[in-house]
Motif scaffolding. Sequence first.
Motif, PDB file in Angstrom:
ATOM      1  N   TYR A   1      -4.144   3.363  16.904  1.00 40.93           N
ATOM      2  CA  TYR A   1      -3.045   4.092  16.270  1.00 40.93           C
ATOM      3  C   TYR A   1      -2.599   5.233  17.156  1.00 40.93           C
ATOM      4  O   TYR A   1      -3.366   5.747  17.962  1.00 40.93           O
ATOM      5  CB  TYR A   1      -3.501   4.631  14.908  1.00 40.93           C
ATOM      6  CG  TYR A   1      -3.947   3.553  13.974  1.00 40.93           C
ATOM      7  CD1 TYR A   1      -3.053   2.910  13.129  1.00 40.93           C
ATOM      8  CD2 TYR A   1      -5.280   3.130  13.967  1.00 40.93           C
ATOM      9  CE1 TYR A   1      -3.459   1.893  12.286  1.00 40.93           C
ATOM     10  CE2 TYR A   1      -5.699   2.099  13.127  1.00 40.93           C
ATOM     11  CZ  TYR A   1      -4.781   1.491  12.286  1.00 40.93           C
ATOM     12  OH  TYR A   1      -5.188   0.472  11.471  1.00 40.93           O
TER      13      TYR A   1
ATOM     14  N   GLU B   1       1.619   7.672  13.024  1.00 43.43           N
ATOM     15  CA  GLU B   1       1.310   6.504  12.207  1.00 43.43           C
ATOM     16  C   GLU B   1       0.349   6.919  11.090  1.00 43.43           C
ATOM     17  O   GLU B   1      -0.479   7.798  11.269  1.00 43.43           O
ATOM     18  CB  GLU B   1       0.683   5.398  13.067  1.00 43.43           C
ATOM     19  CG  GLU B   1       1.680   4.805  14.050  1.00 43.43           C
ATOM     20  CD  GLU B   1       1.085   3.651  14.852  1.00 43.43           C
ATOM     21  OE1 GLU B   1       1.826   2.687  15.098  1.00 43.43           O
ATOM     22  OE2 GLU B   1      -0.094   3.718  15.235  1.00 43.43           O
ATOM     23  N   LYS B   2       0.490   6.237   9.949  1.00 40.38           N
ATOM     24  CA  LYS B   2      -0.339   6.595   8.803  1.00 40.38           C
ATOM     25  C   LYS B   2      -1.728   5.980   8.925  1.00 40.38           C
ATOM     26  O   LYS B   2      -1.871   4.832   9.345  1.00 40.38           O
ATOM     27  CB  LYS B   2       0.335   6.128   7.507  1.00 40.38           C
ATOM     28  CG  LYS B   2       0.180   7.107   6.363  1.00 40.38           C
ATOM     29  CD  LYS B   2       1.161   6.814   5.247  1.00 40.38           C
ATOM     30  CE  LYS B   2       0.672   5.636   4.413  1.00 40.38           C
ATOM     31  NZ  LYS B   2       1.405   5.503   3.143  1.00 40.38           N
ATOM     32  N   CYS B   3      -2.720   6.761   8.545  1.00 43.34           N
ATOM     33  CA  CYS B   3      -4.097   6.269   8.545  1.00 43.34           C
ATOM     34  C   CYS B   3      -4.264   5.270   7.403  1.00 43.34           C
ATOM     35  O   CYS B   3      -4.060   5.613   6.235  1.00 43.34           O
ATOM     36  CB  CYS B   3      -5.055   7.452   8.378  1.00 43.34           C
ATOM     37  SG  CYS B   3      -6.785   6.971   8.347  1.00 43.34           S
ATOM     38  N   GLU B   4      -4.636   4.052   7.721  1.00 39.53           N
ATOM     39  CA  GLU B   4      -4.751   2.999   6.708  1.00 39.53           C
ATOM     40  C   GLU B   4      -6.173   2.842   6.190  1.00 39.53           C
ATOM     41  O   GLU B   4      -6.400   2.185   5.176  1.00 39.53           O
ATOM     42  CB  GLU B   4      -4.248   1.671   7.294  1.00 39.53           C
ATOM     43  CG  GLU B   4      -2.754   1.714   7.597  1.00 39.53           C
ATOM     44  CD  GLU B   4      -2.257   0.477   8.340  1.00 39.53           C
ATOM     45  OE1 GLU B   4      -3.021  -0.074   9.149  1.00 39.53           O
ATOM     46  OE2 GLU B   4      -1.105   0.097   8.106  1.00 39.53           O
TER      47      GLU B   4
ATOM     48  N   CYS C   1     -10.816  10.762  10.012  1.00 39.55           N
ATOM     49  CA  CYS C   1      -9.434  10.686   9.521  1.00 39.55           C
ATOM     50  C   CYS C   1      -9.455  10.115   8.110  1.00 39.55           C
ATOM     51  O   CYS C   1     -10.278   9.268   7.783  1.00 39.55           O
ATOM     52  CB  CYS C   1      -8.587   9.820  10.440  1.00 39.55           C
ATOM     53  SG  CYS C   1      -8.448  10.504  12.107  1.00 39.55           S
TER      54      CYS C   1
ATOM     55  N   TYR D   1      -7.521   8.384   4.736  1.00 36.02           N
ATOM     56  CA  TYR D   1      -6.482   7.444   4.319  1.00 36.02           C
ATOM     57  C   TYR D   1      -5.219   8.165   3.842  1.00 36.02           C
ATOM     58  O   TYR D   1      -5.309   9.123   3.070  1.00 36.02           O
ATOM     59  CB  TYR D   1      -7.029   6.550   3.193  1.00 36.02           C
ATOM     60  CG  TYR D   1      -5.979   5.694   2.538  1.00 36.02           C
ATOM     61  CD1 TYR D   1      -5.609   4.481   3.098  1.00 36.02           C
ATOM     62  CD2 TYR D   1      -5.354   6.109   1.371  1.00 36.02           C
ATOM     63  CE1 TYR D   1      -4.628   3.691   2.508  1.00 36.02           C
ATOM     64  CE2 TYR D   1      -4.371   5.329   0.769  1.00 36.02           C
ATOM     65  CZ  TYR D   1      -4.023   4.124   1.344  1.00 36.02           C
ATOM     66  OH  TYR D   1      -3.051   3.354   0.762  1.00 36.02           O
ATOM     67  N   GLY D   2      -4.088   7.673   4.284  1.00 35.24           N
ATOM     68  CA  GLY D   2      -2.807   8.161   3.795  1.00 35.24           C
ATOM     69  C   GLY D   2      -2.198   9.283   4.607  1.00 35.24           C
ATOM     70  O   GLY D   2      -1.016   9.581   4.465  1.00 35.24           O
ATOM     71  N   LYS D   3      -3.015   9.931   5.443  1.00 36.68           N
ATOM     72  CA  LYS D   3      -2.484  11.043   6.243  1.00 36.68           C
ATOM     73  C   LYS D   3      -2.056  10.519   7.609  1.00 36.68           C
ATOM     74  O   LYS D   3      -2.695   9.627   8.159  1.00 36.68           O
ATOM     75  CB  LYS D   3      -3.556  12.130   6.425  1.00 36.68           C
ATOM     76  CG  LYS D   3      -4.030  12.726   5.118  1.00 36.68           C
ATOM     77  CD  LYS D   3      -5.073  13.791   5.364  1.00 36.68           C
ATOM     78  CE  LYS D   3      -4.492  15.166   5.133  1.00 36.68           C
ATOM     79  NZ  LYS D   3      -5.499  16.235   5.351  1.00 36.68           N
ATOM     80  N   PRO D   4      -0.998  11.079   8.165  1.00 35.13           N
ATOM     81  CA  PRO D   4      -0.579  10.626   9.493  1.00 35.13           C
ATOM     82  C   PRO D   4      -1.535  11.137  10.573  1.00 35.13           C
ATOM     83  O   PRO D   4      -2.081  12.237  10.450  1.00 35.13           O
ATOM     84  CB  PRO D   4       0.814  11.238   9.663  1.00 35.13           C
ATOM     85  CG  PRO D   4       0.854  12.395   8.719  1.00 35.13           C
ATOM     86  CD  PRO D   4      -0.092  12.086   7.591  1.00 35.13           C
TER      87      PRO D   4
END
Length: 67
Positions: free
Chosen positions: A4, A8-11, A32, A34-37
């Motif tokens: 990434y 990009e968003k953390c999946e 990192c 979830y949901g945060k870039p």
Amino acid sequence: MATYKPGEKCEHSGIYRVEHDPGHTQNHEVTCVYGKPFPPCNTRGCHPRFVPVKLAIHIDSDKNFKK
Ligand SMILES: [Zn+2]
């Protein structure tokens, strides 16, 4: 595995290795969520890449613990 870049968003929450452009700092690991870039590097002109190392659901999202 997918890598990434900033913006990009953390999946998947977990530990990621940050691979910076060579020269200004060594690669290192970060957590990192979830949901945060993924953020940009503070060093101007650096284009870091975030590589998943160990993924784990954040405890606030885990079905055993979430409210
Ligand atoms: Zn950097």
